[in-house]
Design an enzyme around this catalytic site. Sequence first.
Site, PDB file in Angstrom:
ATOM      1  CE1 TYR A  55      46.939  -2.070  57.415  1.00 54.89           C
ATOM      2  CE2 TYR A  55      46.353  -3.129  59.466  1.00 54.89           C
ATOM      3  CZ  TYR A  55      46.067  -2.833  58.146  1.00 54.89           C
ATOM      4  OH  TYR A  55      44.932  -3.306  57.576  1.00 54.89           O
ATOM      5  CD  GLU A  57      46.719   2.819  56.302  1.00 55.00           C
ATOM      6  OE1 GLU A  57      46.417   3.975  56.647  1.00 55.00           O
ATOM      7  OE2 GLU A  57      45.942   1.855  56.339  1.00 55.00           O
ATOM      8  CG  ASP A 201      51.901  -3.400  31.950  1.00 53.79           C
ATOM      9  OD1 ASP A 201      52.799  -4.055  32.499  1.00 53.79           O
ATOM     10  OD2 ASP A 201      50.691  -3.691  32.042  1.00 53.79           O
ATOM     11  CB  THR A 228      53.815  -8.216  37.778  1.00 50.32           C
ATOM     12  OG1 THR A 228      54.209  -8.789  36.533  1.00 50.32           O
ATOM     13  CG2 THR A 228      52.395  -7.700  37.680  1.00 50.32           C
ATOM     14  CE  LYS A 231      52.557 -11.529  34.545  1.00 56.13           C
ATOM     15  NZ  LYS A 231      52.074 -10.224  35.031  1.00 56.13           N
ATOM     16  NE  ARG A 237      50.420 -13.980  41.929  1.00 56.48           N
ATOM     17  CZ  ARG A 237      50.499 -14.798  40.859  1.00 56.48           C
ATOM     18  NH1 ARG A 237      51.083 -15.965  40.959  1.00 56.48           N
ATOM     19  NH2 ARG A 237      49.998 -14.428  39.708  1.00 56.48           N
TER      20      ARG A 237
HETATM   21  N1  DSN Z   1      47.706 -12.865  34.074  1.00 52.79           N
HETATM   22  C1  DSN Z   1      48.910 -12.345  33.497  1.00 52.79           C
HETATM   23  C2  DSN Z   1      49.345 -13.133  32.321  1.00 52.79           C
HETATM   24  O1  DSN Z   1      49.192 -14.327  32.369  1.00 52.79           O
HETATM   25  O2  DSN Z   1      49.854 -12.579  31.351  1.00 52.79           O
HETATM   26  C3  DSN Z   1      48.832 -10.918  33.221  1.00 52.79           C
HETATM   27  O3  DSN Z   1      48.116 -10.312  34.238  1.00 52.79           O
END
Ligand code: DSN
Length: 419
Positions: A55, A57, A201, A228, A231, A237
Amino acid sequence: MQDYRAALKASDPEIFETLLGEEKRQREGVELIPSENYCFPEVYAALGSAFTNKYAEGYPGRRYYGGTEFVDIMENLGRERAKALFRAEHANLQPLSGSPMNQAVYLGFIEPGSTILAMDLSHGGHLTHGAPVSHMGKIYRFVRYKTNPENGAIDFDQLRDVARRERPKMVICGYSSYPRDYDYKDFKSIADEVGALTLADVSHIGGLIAGGAMRNPMDAGFDFMTTTTHKSMRGPRGGLILCKAAHAKGIDQSVFPGLQGGPHMNQVAATAVTMKLAAEPAFKAYTHQVLKNAKALAAELMAGGASLVTGGTDNHMLVIDVVKSFGMNGAIAEKALDHAGMTTNKQVIPDDPNPPLRPSGVRLGTPAATSRGMKEGEMKEIARIMLDAMKHHEDAARLASLRNETRALCARFPVPGLG
Ligand code: DSN
């Protein structure tokens, strides 16, 4: 060192079986969902490490728990690496994933009830950009810009008109199903004109920006950039927020204690590792190959009769209008492709007349196949199998035979970290 896999196999064979099944699925099929990828092998090590027990925080040097001397060093390294990679003045590695990352920006800087300008969802915007079913869509008043039906590109004249009329507090660019690039300066100048904050984003293309294959919104003076990390970046993740120094305190407070409690330190460590790997020349080459592969796949699919939304791609992603191309909806196309070993996802297209579970499109992308080392030649093979599967989607024997071809193709390209 303990063999964690052997421990799992011995203590929970049922779950272990599902893991083996998933690994086999990932090895034997071509992963074409544009938001999915194979993480760097080092990411598995960081995620499955002792950092998961801790932890922490707060932030480095200012924690609410003892025993944070090592996680402080680790998180500081990650923050500095992220700042350097994206040419940003501040980085926060703690968002648990994409949704909390965007929520942290809104909740920290926009009053409830205020107006935010974002992309229409069927034109490519994301759930967290104010879908009515999302809490964000209830807390804020989202207004929309769209793409131009003539060429599929964002209609900046319409965007400017809406901005002038609605005077939003924030302008968001970013998408989850828009296969084109754009100049962030166009968004910035409209936002500046109406006094709005700017958020990009870039969840889908964060890795492509890191590798220099696509433009970086921070270079255009954006206030915030969110991405994110799993990807095109090939990390764990998770979510990452980059921002100007002037917003640093606000962002940090909004993530913790505003929205989240204890950060997942194994995820923060895996992100820190990813920031190092994404700065290497091999990753730069990878990101350029992702785009070359997308263009090759698009050309081959179009030559075989597929109609692509916007007529092609500038990024890693393609959207096929399968109703127009092959007279079937996206759910049927997705299933046929699955049977042929090609994993894609059904997708709404701009102003889709069909419902989200039976939409007019399928969405695909090249990041995962490129991580296996596939190049333009393999894209031709993939397109041939896909076209065959969609054109003969009712022929089970043919789909089974195509699946064997997919397996043979995949056997030549081991999955990073899984073999
Ligand atoms: N679920 C993602 C996508 O497939 O684009 C975005 O959050």
